[in-house]
Design an enzyme around this catalytic site. Structure first.
Site, PDB file in Angstrom:
ATOM      1  N   ALA A 553      14.136  54.281 -96.435  1.00 25.81           N
ATOM      2  CA  ALA A 553      15.439  53.948 -97.017  1.00 25.81           C
ATOM      3  C   ALA A 553      16.356  55.168 -96.978  1.00 25.81           C
ATOM      4  O   ALA A 553      17.520  55.084 -96.558  1.00 25.81           O
ATOM      5  CB  ALA A 553      15.271  53.454 -98.447  1.00 25.81           C
ATOM      6  N   TYR A 554      15.830  56.325 -97.400  1.00 26.97           N
ATOM      7  CA  TYR A 554      16.637  57.544 -97.436  1.00 26.97           C
ATOM      8  C   TYR A 554      17.106  57.922 -96.030  1.00 26.97           C
ATOM      9  O   TYR A 554      18.296  58.148 -95.783  1.00 26.97           O
ATOM     10  CB  TYR A 554      15.821  58.678 -98.058  1.00 26.97           C
ATOM     11  CG  TYR A 554      16.571  59.983 -98.149  1.00 26.97           C
ATOM     12  CD1 TYR A 554      17.505  60.189 -99.153  1.00 26.97           C
ATOM     13  CD2 TYR A 554      16.338  61.006 -97.229  1.00 26.97           C
ATOM     14  CE1 TYR A 554      18.203  61.384 -99.241  1.00 26.97           C
ATOM     15  CE2 TYR A 554      17.031  62.201 -97.298  1.00 26.97           C
ATOM     16  CZ  TYR A 554      17.957  62.385 -98.307  1.00 26.97           C
ATOM     17  OH  TYR A 554      18.647  63.568 -98.382  1.00 26.97           O
ATOM     18  N   SER A 555      16.152  57.968 -95.084  1.00 29.29           N
ATOM     19  CA  SER A 555      16.500  58.387 -93.721  1.00 29.29           C
ATOM     20  C   SER A 555      17.503  57.439 -93.089  1.00 29.29           C
ATOM     21  O   SER A 555      18.467  57.860 -92.437  1.00 29.29           O
ATOM     22  CB  SER A 555      15.247  58.456 -92.847  1.00 29.29           C
ATOM     23  OG  SER A 555      14.307  59.334 -93.429  1.00 29.29           O
ATOM     24  N   SER A 557      19.636  55.448 -94.635  1.00 27.80           N
ATOM     25  CA  SER A 557      20.946  55.534 -95.292  1.00 27.80           C
ATOM     26  C   SER A 557      21.700  56.764 -94.812  1.00 27.80           C
ATOM     27  O   SER A 557      22.898  56.710 -94.546  1.00 27.80           O
ATOM     28  CB  SER A 557      20.775  55.562 -96.811  1.00 27.80           C
ATOM     29  OG  SER A 557      20.197  56.794 -97.234  1.00 27.80           O
ATOM     30  N   LYS A 558      21.005  57.898 -94.667  1.00 27.67           N
ATOM     31  CA  LYS A 558      21.670  59.126 -94.239  1.00 27.67           C
ATOM     32  C   LYS A 558      22.090  59.030 -92.767  1.00 27.67           C
ATOM     33  O   LYS A 558      23.121  59.562 -92.365  1.00 27.67           O
ATOM     34  CB  LYS A 558      20.755  60.334 -94.460  1.00 27.67           C
ATOM     35  CG  LYS A 558      20.629  60.744 -95.929  1.00 27.67           C
ATOM     36  CD  LYS A 558      21.918  61.369 -96.455  1.00 27.67           C
ATOM     37  CE  LYS A 558      21.752  61.944 -97.851  1.00 27.67           C
ATOM     38  NZ  LYS A 558      23.011  62.509 -98.385  1.00 27.67           N
TER      39      LYS A 558
END
Ligand code: ZN
Length: 657
Positions: A553-555, A557-558
């Site tokens: 999710a983090y990767s 989104s970034k």
């Protein structure tokens, strides 16, 4: 006005200079007497020098000190006899005078003596107090001001016609005072300027000032010109942030540099700006030489931003021909804008300057309204104002010197400003002179840095209404947004794709991606009006070029945010706006990295915490400050011709390189 003298308090100060400090502070406590460095005081003391020679020294307030907080080092010791001798010269330029004051000061570390030092020197009394008291200024700024002053004070004061502060005024007083003073003299009124009192003790001089000013107040009260009716403005409609930003853009163009524009829609300002005669009474000039401010009443002309800029440009060009500005070396921008919808807008190279202008103009409005009630406000003639402005500028240059900081007059907005990289960004941008608006979910963001150069707004960036309100507030405080740092983000606990719930994915996307779309959309109309062109820095992540397992999710989104930034760089280049991305990695001095988490991650790799922190090609630890300094530099001149770039700040990562 009452005397604030207190024998117990006074006992805490010793000697002639000590009591000079005490009674100066009493004057400084009363804003109706002195404002922001206005007003000055002195004491004459006979001292013995190193060679045993006696000499008379004038201790006079130094520039850069406010009476309210002055201390003994704030008084410059100047040789009194030399000052008196100077007052007999037929001519002395202001720069020569400042040179004489500095070179005849007895202490190398002393501040520059007040430019009114010679005036203090020629008055034959031990203590001299000088203020720009509102009540006295009000009475002198009317058509028959001198007769009114005589009516109020009789033989108790000597009246000096208006002359610009500086040597000419001191020389005129040196001639007139001995001829016109008598046994009853307790003070001296300078028309359109202020009042002096004097005495043999600190208390006598101070209490005479209070008594003389109280008489002026009582006179105004008798003439029904003291208590002003409460302001009842028509409620002003909300003004679009871009309209304010357009006004600031035009003001900055007139000034030739980015300026802070602060809007104060307080009832008293709105009521004044909405008066039918405001254009007339506000354009007659300043109340005293200290209050020199250009006042413009700029009508709001519609809601089309380009029209605003065009109209404001035309307005300033019409009213302030460039040639005159060049001749006087003074920027032709107004420092006060009165608008029936915005109220009072004040302009400065820094938020502090704009705040000082607001304080001064608040008093100016009082002086104007009271003088109107007394029979008609009449300020200095235009030519005098022009000379004073020029002179003031010279003084300002002497005081400041040096080059302004890189982001002076510019406004930065930082999200996620309460901790970690965001907090460090606030510091880096403030250090470069920017006014900063910090947004954060954490309410502590409000009080992280001192006003007036910082405003912290608690804000959930995923709520479009809160974001809109935050931008509106930023623009009212400082006039626009020029520099944007998109930093707010969440970094959820490690979780494999097989175990990643959709809600968590959506939450991460909402904060790290969607919120930034909304912020960019809000920011664009302001960034394109930035006086020095808008700059955006997006805080990405090493995970964009080199994602890690467990951070889907983090990767993602970034990576999506990174792509959004690249498209913004393409779309906004035509407006001169740069959009660049910084990719930090392993920044451990942030909220998410508690000592326990750090220790467990280090143990996971079989490393000590120190080794773990430096696990990169260069073997260095990367801090929030490193990231923030790079972000700030990416808004500076070195990056003026770079957009759409991605710069790592990670100590070198093998997978990225
Ligand atoms: Zn003065």
């Amino acid at each position: 006005m009452k005397s604030l003298w207190n024998d117990q308090e006074a006992a805490g100060f010793s000697g002639e200079l000590g009591l000079r400090v005490y009674s100066s502070r009493l004057l400084g406590r009363e804003p109706a007497l002195v404002l922001h460095g206005g007003g000055n005081t002195s004491v004459k003391i006979t001292e013995t020098d190193l060679l045993g020679e006696e000499e008379r020294i004038l201790y006079v307030k130094g520039s850069g000190w406010d009476l309210e907080s002055i201390d003994e080092p704030g008084f410059a010791p100047v040789r009194l006899d030399h000052l008196i001798a100077l007052s007999r010269l037929p001519l002395l330029s202001d720069s020569e005078m400042v040179n004489e004051l500095k070179t005849h000061t007895k202490r190398a570390s002393a501040p520059t003596p007040s430019v009114e030092a010679i005036l203090h020197a020629i008055l034959p009394y031990r203590y001299v107090d000088h203020t720009h008291a509102d009540a006295v200024v009000t009475i002198t700024n009317t058509d028959d001001g001198a007769e009114r002053v005589r009516e109020v004070y009789g033989e108790r004061v000597v009246i000096i016609p208006y002359v610009m502060p500086g040597f000419d005024l001191a020389r005129l007083c040196a001639e007139r005072f001995p001829a016109e003073s008598g046994p009853h003299t307790e003070g001296m009124v300078l028309m359109n300027h202020g009042i002096f009192s004097f005495g043999e003790s600190a208390r006598e001089s101070y209490e005479r000032m209070i008594e003389l000013v109280s008489r002026a107040e009582a006179y105004l009260e008798r003439k029904r010109a003291w208590s002003l009716p409460a302001a009842e403005p028509v409620p002003a409609p909300d003004v679009a942030p871009e309209a304010i930003a357009a006004l600031r853009r035009a003001v900055s163009e007139a000034a030739g540099a980015p300026m802070i524009l602060h809007c104060a829609p307080e009832p008293e300002f709105l009521a004044f700006a909405q008066r039918a005669d405001v254009a007339q009474i506000s354009q007659r000039g300043p109340a005293t030489p200290d209050h020199v401010i250009r006042t413009k009443r700029v009508p709001m002309l519609g809601r089309d931003v380009d029209a605003y800029v065009r109209d404001y440009r035309a307005y300033f060009r019409l009213h302030e021909p460039r040639s005159r500005a060049r001749k006087t070396m003074l920027d032709p921008a107004p420092r006060v804008v009165l608008d029936p919808e915005l109220g009072l807008c004040t302009v400065g190279r820094s938020p502090r300057e704009a705040a000082i202008v607001q304080d001064i103009y608040r008093h100016t409005i009082g002086v104007i309204l009271r003088a109107e009630a007394l029979g008609g406000f009449r300020a200095l003639p235009a030519q005098e104002i022009f000379e004073v402005e020029y002179w003031e500028l010279e003084q300002a240059k002497l005081r400041r010197g040096g080059t302004p900081p890189a982001f002076a007059g510019e406004v930065a907005l930082v999200t996620g400003a309460a901790s970690g990289i965001g907090r460090a960004c606030v510091e880096s941008f403030r250090a470069r002179g920017a006014a900063v608006v910090g947004l954060d979910l954490d309410p502590r963001v409000e009080a992280l840095h001192p006003a007036p150069g910082y405003v912290g707004i608690p804000c959930d960036v995923t709520d479009p209404e809160r974001v809109a309100a935050a931008f509106a507030r930023a623009v009212r405080e400082f006039g626009g947004v020029d520099l944007l740092v998109l930093n707010a983000g969440v970094f959820p606990a490690s979780r494999s794709i097989a175990e990643l719930p959709l809600e968590e994915w959506r939450r991460v996307m909402a904060v790290n991606l969607d919120a930034n779309l909304e912020i960019l959309r809000r920011a664009w109309p302001l960034l394109r009006l930035a006086p020095r062109r808008g700059r955006v820095v997006v805080v990405g992540s090493k995970n964009v070029p080199a994602p890690g397992p467990g951070a889907a999710a983090y990767s993602a989104s970034k990576a999506a945010l990174n792509q959004l930034a690249r498209v913004a760089a393409l779309e906004w280049g035509g407006d001169g706006i740069t959009v660049n991305v910084v990719h930090p990695n392993a920044v451990f001095d942030t909220g998410i990295w508690t000592p326990e988490v750090l220790a467990s991650r280090a143990a996971h790799y079989g490393l000590s915490v120190e080794e773990y922190k430096r696990r990169n090609v260069l073997g260095v630890e990367v801090t929030s400050r490193d990231v923030a300094e790079l972000a700030a530099e990416m808004c500076g001149p070195v990056f003026a011709k770079t957009t759409g770039a991605q710069i790592p700040v990670d100590g070198g990562n093998e997978r990225v390189i």
